[in-house]
Each structure stands twice: as structure tokens, then as C-alpha cells.
Write a protein that holds these residues in place. Structure first.
Motif, PDB file in Angstrom:
ATOM      1  N   GLU A   6     -10.085  -4.309   7.137  1.00  0.00           N
ATOM      2  CA  GLU A   6     -10.203  -4.783   5.762  1.00  0.00           C
ATOM      3  C   GLU A   6     -11.615  -4.564   5.231  1.00  0.00           C
ATOM      4  O   GLU A   6     -12.583  -4.565   6.000  1.00  0.00           O
ATOM      5  N   GLY A   9     -14.390  -7.704   0.538  1.00  0.00           N
ATOM      6  CA  GLY A   9     -14.662  -9.116   0.305  1.00  0.00           C
ATOM      7  C   GLY A   9     -16.084  -9.331  -0.183  1.00  0.00           C
ATOM      8  O   GLY A   9     -16.898  -8.415  -0.219  1.00  0.00           O
ATOM      9  N   LEU A  20      -9.505  -5.906  -2.572  1.00  0.00           N
ATOM     10  CA  LEU A  20      -9.568  -5.740  -1.132  1.00  0.00           C
ATOM     11  C   LEU A  20      -8.816  -4.477  -0.735  1.00  0.00           C
ATOM     12  O   LEU A  20      -7.809  -4.120  -1.342  1.00  0.00           O
ATOM     13  N   TRP A  36      -0.711  -9.322   3.070  1.00  0.00           N
ATOM     14  CA  TRP A  36      -2.022  -9.975   3.029  1.00  0.00           C
ATOM     15  C   TRP A  36      -1.804 -11.466   3.257  1.00  0.00           C
ATOM     16  O   TRP A  36      -0.902 -12.077   2.667  1.00  0.00           O
ATOM     17  N   ARG A  38      -4.191 -15.274   4.111  1.00  0.00           N
ATOM     18  CA  ARG A  38      -5.543 -15.836   4.024  1.00  0.00           C
ATOM     19  C   ARG A  38      -5.612 -17.158   4.751  1.00  0.00           C
ATOM     20  O   ARG A  38      -4.603 -17.843   4.926  1.00  0.00           O
ATOM     21  N   THR A  91     -10.951 -19.067  -2.147  1.00  0.00           N
ATOM     22  CA  THR A  91     -11.927 -18.863  -1.082  1.00  0.00           C
ATOM     23  C   THR A  91     -11.246 -18.943   0.282  1.00  0.00           C
ATOM     24  O   THR A  91     -10.573 -19.933   0.598  1.00  0.00           O
ATOM     25  N   VAL A  93     -10.777 -16.421   4.322  1.00  0.00           N
ATOM     26  CA  VAL A  93     -10.802 -15.131   5.011  1.00  0.00           C
ATOM     27  C   VAL A  93      -9.453 -14.479   4.762  1.00  0.00           C
ATOM     28  O   VAL A  93      -8.412 -15.101   5.003  1.00  0.00           O
ATOM     29  N   TYR A  94      -9.481 -13.270   4.277  1.00  0.00           N
ATOM     30  CA  TYR A  94      -8.251 -12.537   3.954  1.00  0.00           C
ATOM     31  C   TYR A  94      -7.963 -11.532   5.057  1.00  0.00           C
ATOM     32  O   TYR A  94      -8.837 -10.739   5.441  1.00  0.00           O
ATOM     33  N   THR A 113     -11.605 -10.301   6.071  1.00  0.00           N
ATOM     34  CA  THR A 113     -12.769 -10.141   5.208  1.00  0.00           C
ATOM     35  C   THR A 113     -12.929 -11.421   4.391  1.00  0.00           C
ATOM     36  O   THR A 113     -11.951 -11.963   3.872  1.00  0.00           O
ATOM     37  N   GLN A 114     -14.159 -11.889   4.290  1.00  0.00           N
ATOM     38  CA  GLN A 114     -14.420 -13.169   3.635  1.00  0.00           C
ATOM     39  C   GLN A 114     -14.476 -12.993   2.118  1.00  0.00           C
ATOM     40  O   GLN A 114     -15.172 -12.106   1.615  1.00  0.00           O
ATOM     41  N   VAL A 115     -13.768 -13.850   1.433  1.00  0.00           N
ATOM     42  CA  VAL A 115     -13.853 -13.934  -0.034  1.00  0.00           C
ATOM     43  C   VAL A 115     -14.298 -15.352  -0.375  1.00  0.00           C
ATOM     44  O   VAL A 115     -13.653 -16.324   0.020  1.00  0.00           O
TER      45      VAL A 115
END
Length: 119
Positions: A6, A9, A20, A36, A38, A91, A93-94, A113-115
Motif C-alpha cells: 500500500e 497514506g 491510496l 480495503w 482499516r 483515521t 491504518v488502511y 498505510t497510515q491515514v
């Protein structure tokens, strides 16, 4: 064995958009349903969106319906998640996930990947 990576983010303000990407390798991408998910701090991982191996069917969690769009580009072995009108509650992690189209469960997962969405 399928590998998923991924990207895309980051830290953004509420209301903006983010896209993403998930690049797949090691398998026949066009035969995989992609999803996807999260996971927010202190919460269980939850479904966000999915797209069928043909690209003809898409599914969304109620919390993101109308704001997020999943798509795939088989020529690039990539699935995308376009996220619009982001909210602080997005918010997390995806994670990208893959499963062969005739299987019931996702068998392959990316590292995430962190959002982070701030007010």
C-alpha cells in the motif's frame, strides 16, 4: 504467493481528499477480488470497500458510502481507494487485501498505510 504494498497514506486535514494505492505482485491480479480494510487505534479491523475481480461490482461500508471510491487497473496490477471529504473518524491504518474470486475469505494482506485526519 501474492504480495501487496500500500501507499498514499499521510496526515491531512478534514475535508480534503487522499488516494491510496495497492500494488500487487506474485499472482494473477485479474483473478483476485480486492478489498480495503482499516483499523483504528483500540478498535477491530473493519471492512471499508471491495471490488470484484472483473471490476463490475463494488461494495462499501455505510460509513464511507458516497465519499470513498474503489477502483482497479488490471494492467498495472493496482487497486485504488479514492477518499474524499475525509473526517477525523477515518483515521486508521488502511490495509489492502486480496482473495481469489471463488474463495470466501481474503488470504493476502498488505502491511498497511497510515491515514491521519486532523480537524
Amino acid at each position: 504467493q501474492v504480495q501487496l504494498v500500500e501507499s498514499g497514506g499521510g496526515l491531512v486535514q478534514a475535508g480534503v481528499s487522499l488516494r491510496l494505492s495497492c500494488a500487487a505482485s506474485g499472482g494473477t491480479f485479474s483473478t483476485y477480488d480486492m478489498g480495503w480494510f482499516r483499523q483504528a487505534p483500540g478498535k477491530e479491523r473493519e471492512f471499508v470497500a471491495a471490488i470484484s475481480w472483473t471490476g463490475g461490482n463494488t461494495y462499501y461500508a455505510d460509513s464511507v458510502k458516497g465519499r470513498f471510491t474503489i477502483s482497479r487497473e488490471n494492467a498495472k496490477n493496482t487497486v485504488y481507494l479514492q477518499m474524499n471529504s475525509l473526517k477525523p473518524e477515518d483515521t486508521a491504518v488502511y490495509y489492502c487485501a486480496a482473495k481469489i474470486y471463488y474463495k470466501a475469505s481474503y488470504a493476502y494482506w498488505g502491511q498497511g498505510t497510515q491515514v491521519t485526519v486532523s480537524l
